[in-house]
Design a protein around this motif. Structure first.
Motif, short mmCIF file in Angstrom:
data_model
loop_
_atom_site.label_atom_id
_atom_site.label_comp_id
_atom_site.label_asym_id
_atom_site.label_seq_id
_atom_site.Cartn_x
_atom_site.Cartn_y
_atom_site.Cartn_z
N SER A 31 0.85 -1.19 0.00
CA SER A 31 0.00 0.00 0.00
C SER A 31 0.89 1.24 0.00
O SER A 31 2.04 1.21 0.42
N VAL A 32 0.33 2.34 -0.47
CA VAL A 32 1.06 3.59 -0.54
C VAL A 32 0.60 4.48 0.61
O VAL A 32 -0.60 4.75 0.74
N PRO A 33 1.55 4.93 1.47
CA PRO A 33 1.15 5.85 2.54
C PRO A 33 0.50 7.10 1.95
O PRO A 33 0.99 7.67 0.98
N LEU B 258 -9.26 6.58 -7.34
CA LEU B 258 -8.02 6.84 -6.62
C LEU B 258 -7.41 5.53 -6.12
O LEU B 258 -6.20 5.32 -6.22
N GLU B 259 -8.25 4.66 -5.59
CA GLU B 259 -7.76 3.37 -5.11
C GLU B 259 -7.10 2.57 -6.25
O GLU B 259 -6.01 2.01 -6.07
N PHE C 10 0.14 2.61 -9.02
CA PHE C 10 1.33 3.37 -8.62
C PHE C 10 2.26 2.54 -7.74
O PHE C 10 3.48 2.54 -7.92
N ALA C 11 1.70 1.80 -6.80
CA ALA C 11 2.52 0.96 -5.91
C ALA C 11 3.31 -0.08 -6.69
O ALA C 11 4.44 -0.40 -6.34
N GLU C 12 2.71 -0.57 -7.78
CA GLU C 12 3.36 -1.61 -8.58
C GLU C 12 4.33 -1.04 -9.62
O GLU C 12 5.19 -1.76 -10.10
N THR C 13 4.17 0.23 -9.98
CA THR C 13 4.95 0.78 -11.09
C THR C 13 5.78 1.99 -10.67
O THR C 13 6.98 1.88 -10.51
#
Length: 124
Positions: A2-4, A35-36, A42-45
């Motif tokens: 997860s992204v903070p 957004l989710e 984003f977390a993966e890339t």
């Protein structure tokens, strides 16, 4: 992974959600779902891949936005949830939420919040 996520002005966002949800709750839910999806990608890339993914709208100064795409209401109100992401470390900063009426004001507010936080340079 997860992204903070941080709010740069939590009270402002809460007030905007409260105001817009009176008539546009479906659009807000759709924007939050988008957004989710963007944060998972984003977390993966990373930032560059997210910017070019089609999941987000690119605004000025590196600001990104998700909209109400996927909202079941027809026609939906055009909602934008503005945010900023960093790669090192991976973080998401929620900036504001608005509609088409407040778009210019929202962009200016986002830039000001990012400057105050030291995430972008001074505004000229």
């Amino acid at each position: 992974m997860s992204v903070p996520t941080e709010y740069l002005d939590e009270n402002h966002i809460r007030n905007r959600i409260k105001k817009l949800s009176k008539n546009h709750e479906d659009e807000i839910v759709a924007a939050l779902n988008n957004l989710e999806k963007a944060m998972i990608y984003f977390a993966e890339t990373g930032v560059d891949a997210l910017r070019n993914s089609g999941l987000v709208r690119r605004e000025s100064s590196g600001i990104l936005a998700v909209d109400q795409s996927g909202c079941k209401r027809k026609p939906p109100c055009q909602i934008r949830l503005y945010f900023y992401v960093t790669d090192a470390p991976k973080r998401c900063f929620l900036l504001t939420l608005g509609d088409k009426r407040t778009q210019q004001e929202d962009n200016n507010r986002c830039k000001d919040l990012l400057k105050k936080a030291g995430l972008i340079g001074k505004r000229k």
